[in-house]
Write a protein that holds these residues in place. Structure first.
Motif, PDB file in Angstrom:
ATOM      1  N   GLN A 275      34.619  71.102 -13.279  1.00  0.00           N
ATOM      2  CA  GLN A 275      34.456  69.724 -13.747  1.00  0.00           C
ATOM      3  C   GLN A 275      33.026  69.234 -13.543  1.00  0.00           C
ATOM      4  O   GLN A 275      32.542  68.384 -14.296  1.00  0.00           O
ATOM      5  N   ALA A 276      32.359  69.772 -12.534  1.00  0.00           N
ATOM      6  CA  ALA A 276      30.992  69.341 -12.222  1.00  0.00           C
ATOM      7  C   ALA A 276      29.942  70.140 -12.984  1.00  0.00           C
ATOM      8  O   ALA A 276      28.737  69.975 -12.732  1.00  0.00           O
ATOM      9  N   THR A 277      30.380  71.006 -13.921  1.00  0.00           N
ATOM     10  CA  THR A 277      29.451  71.870 -14.648  1.00  0.00           C
ATOM     11  C   THR A 277      29.572  71.611 -16.141  1.00  0.00           C
ATOM     12  O   THR A 277      30.272  72.337 -16.866  1.00  0.00           O
ATOM     13  N   PRO A 278      28.917  70.573 -16.644  1.00  0.00           N
ATOM     14  CA  PRO A 278      29.076  70.219 -18.058  1.00  0.00           C
ATOM     15  C   PRO A 278      28.570  71.272 -19.023  1.00  0.00           C
ATOM     16  O   PRO A 278      28.971  71.291 -20.193  1.00  0.00           O
ATOM     17  N   ASP A 279      27.690  72.167 -18.554  1.00  0.00           N
ATOM     18  CA  ASP A 279      27.157  73.192 -19.445  1.00  0.00           C
ATOM     19  C   ASP A 279      27.904  74.523 -19.316  1.00  0.00           C
ATOM     20  O   ASP A 279      27.422  75.561 -19.779  1.00  0.00           O
ATOM     21  N   ALA A 280      29.100  74.505 -18.704  1.00  0.00           N
ATOM     22  CA  ALA A 280      29.893  75.733 -18.616  1.00  0.00           C
ATOM     23  C   ALA A 280      30.241  76.229 -20.015  1.00  0.00           C
ATOM     24  O   ALA A 280      30.433  75.442 -20.947  1.00  0.00           O
ATOM     25  N   ASP A 281      30.313  77.540 -20.165  1.00  0.00           N
ATOM     26  CA  ASP A 281      30.559  78.138 -21.470  1.00  0.00           C
ATOM     27  C   ASP A 281      31.921  77.739 -22.037  1.00  0.00           C
ATOM     28  O   ASP A 281      32.859  77.457 -21.282  1.00  0.00           O
ATOM     29  N   PRO A 282      32.053  77.731 -23.340  1.00  0.00           N
ATOM     30  CA  PRO A 282      33.367  77.513 -23.953  1.00  0.00           C
ATOM     31  C   PRO A 282      34.281  78.713 -23.695  1.00  0.00           C
ATOM     32  O   PRO A 282      33.815  79.785 -23.312  1.00  0.00           O
ATOM     33  N   GLY A 283      35.569  78.514 -23.914  1.00  0.00           N
ATOM     34  CA  GLY A 283      36.523  79.604 -23.740  1.00  0.00           C
ATOM     35  C   GLY A 283      37.535  79.313 -22.649  1.00  0.00           C
ATOM     36  O   GLY A 283      37.724  78.167 -22.224  1.00  0.00           O
ATOM     37  N   THR A 284      38.197  80.365 -22.182  1.00  0.00           N
ATOM     38  CA  THR A 284      39.254  80.246 -21.181  1.00  0.00           C
ATOM     39  C   THR A 284      38.697  80.454 -19.781  1.00  0.00           C
ATOM     40  O   THR A 284      38.147  81.518 -19.473  1.00  0.00           O
ATOM     41  N   HIS A 285      38.856  79.451 -18.951  1.00  0.00           N
ATOM     42  CA  HIS A 285      38.383  79.510 -17.566  1.00  0.00           C
ATOM     43  C   HIS A 285      39.583  79.670 -16.638  1.00  0.00           C
ATOM     44  O   HIS A 285      40.537  78.889 -16.707  1.00  0.00           O
ATOM     45  N   LEU A 286      39.524  80.669 -15.769  1.00  0.00           N
ATOM     46  CA  LEU A 286      40.580  80.903 -14.793  1.00  0.00           C
ATOM     47  C   LEU A 286      40.207  80.233 -13.481  1.00  0.00           C
ATOM     48  O   LEU A 286      39.173  80.538 -12.885  1.00  0.00           O
ATOM     49  N   VAL A 287      41.056  79.310 -13.039  1.00  0.00           N
ATOM     50  CA  VAL A 287      40.835  78.564 -11.802  1.00  0.00           C
ATOM     51  C   VAL A 287      41.873  78.997 -10.770  1.00  0.00           C
ATOM     52  O   VAL A 287      43.082  78.919 -11.035  1.00  0.00           O
TER      53      VAL A 287
END
Length: 297
Positions: A275-287
């Protein structure tokens, strides 16, 4: 030991071009991702012929060790940091564990537990102790099963980070799948030696440099037992280490709760980092969600 295959559940996306998938590693009676490690360590202790095991814990690991020891006919000693006693002490006592307080914080509890093992021949079940490899293998197996539920490599993996072992296991799980996904370790701002060391070589911090709170204390470490290995894992996976505030941790836990995923603020650190990384890449993120709030008895 029964390996855990954590459920993967959809969670609210951060952006329209992102999907967030959650691995609920803490969906168990201990409310902690450490359950498979505790079961594996206690089983190894029993095979080695010890009758008692000691661990330091301010959370679910102590409860999981107490339960596993009870099931294996062993006794457990759980050393809590007196500065922030754990939320599972009474539950651990219900399984016959001796629960004691050690002056200071988590690192002091580790030292106290290790002294007890050295002085009396009790097995040292701490995650940086002689059964470290057993614990790492158990968590890696659980994470392999979790990531294996995805059809393809995630864009990135986000991991709450205290002592660093979960980041190491996550990297090993990705290696086992042959997936190149970047690894992002997320911890508490101003309260963790791994964060303070990044992007350079690992170093411990002075005790006074770490500010632990009721929210961030599972992540707070002036000395991270697996800090060097965690930094290496993040570097090799082309990721980075992020620090987030208590407010961000609580907001992430609330956001997960809105998606019917129970998480403590510290256990939701991975989502807080995304949430704190607005420039994170598009796609599926595993949390990875690594802990749940304690349930009152």
């Amino acid at each position: 030991m029964t390996a855990i295959a954590p459920a993967l559940r959809p969670a609210p996306g951060i952006r329209a071009d992102q999907q967030v998938v959650v691995a609920e590693l803490a969906d168990n009676y201990a409310g902690s991702h450490t359950l498979p490690m505790a079961e594996a360590v206690v089983a190894a202790v029993a095979r080695d012929g010890a009758r008692r095991v000691t661990v330091a814990s301010g959370g679910g690991y102590g409860l999981a060790v107490a339960h596993a020891a009870w099931r294996n006919g062993l006794r457990a000693t759980v050393v809590q940091p007196a500065r922030w006693p754990g939320e599972h002490g009474e539950a651990a006592r219900a399984f016959g564990a001796e629960v004691v307080d050690a002056d200071g914080g988590y690192e002091d509890a580790i030292a106290d537990s290790r002294r007890r093992a050295g002085a009396s021949g009790i097995a040292d079940g701490n995650l940086d102790g002689p059964y470290h490899d057993v614990a790492l293998r158990a968590l890696t197996v659980a994470l392999v099963r979790a990531v294996g539920q995805l059809a393809e490599p995630p864009t990135a993996v986000w991991v709450p980070t205290g002592g660093g072992l979960t980041a190491v296991a996550a990297a090993a799980a990705l290696d086992a799948r042959g997936w190149p996904s970047p690894l992002f370790a997320v911890t508490a701002s101003g309260a963790n030696a791994i964060l303070a060391s990044w992007p350079n070589s690992y170093r411990d911090l002075p005790r006074s440099a770490v500010t632990a709170t009721r929210v961030n204390r599972p992540l707070a470490r002036w000395s991270a037992a697996h800090g060097r290995a965690a930094l290496t894992a993040v570097h090799l996976r082309h990721g980075r280490v992020y620090g987030v505030s208590d407010r961000s941790l609580r907001a992430a836990a609330d956001r997960l709760a809105a998606a019917n995923v129970l998480a403590s603020p510290a256990g939701a650190a991975g989502l807080a980092g995304l949430q704190a990384t607005p420039d994170a890449d598009p796609g599926t993120h595993l949390v990875l969600v690594t802990s749940r709030p304690a349930v009152a008895a």
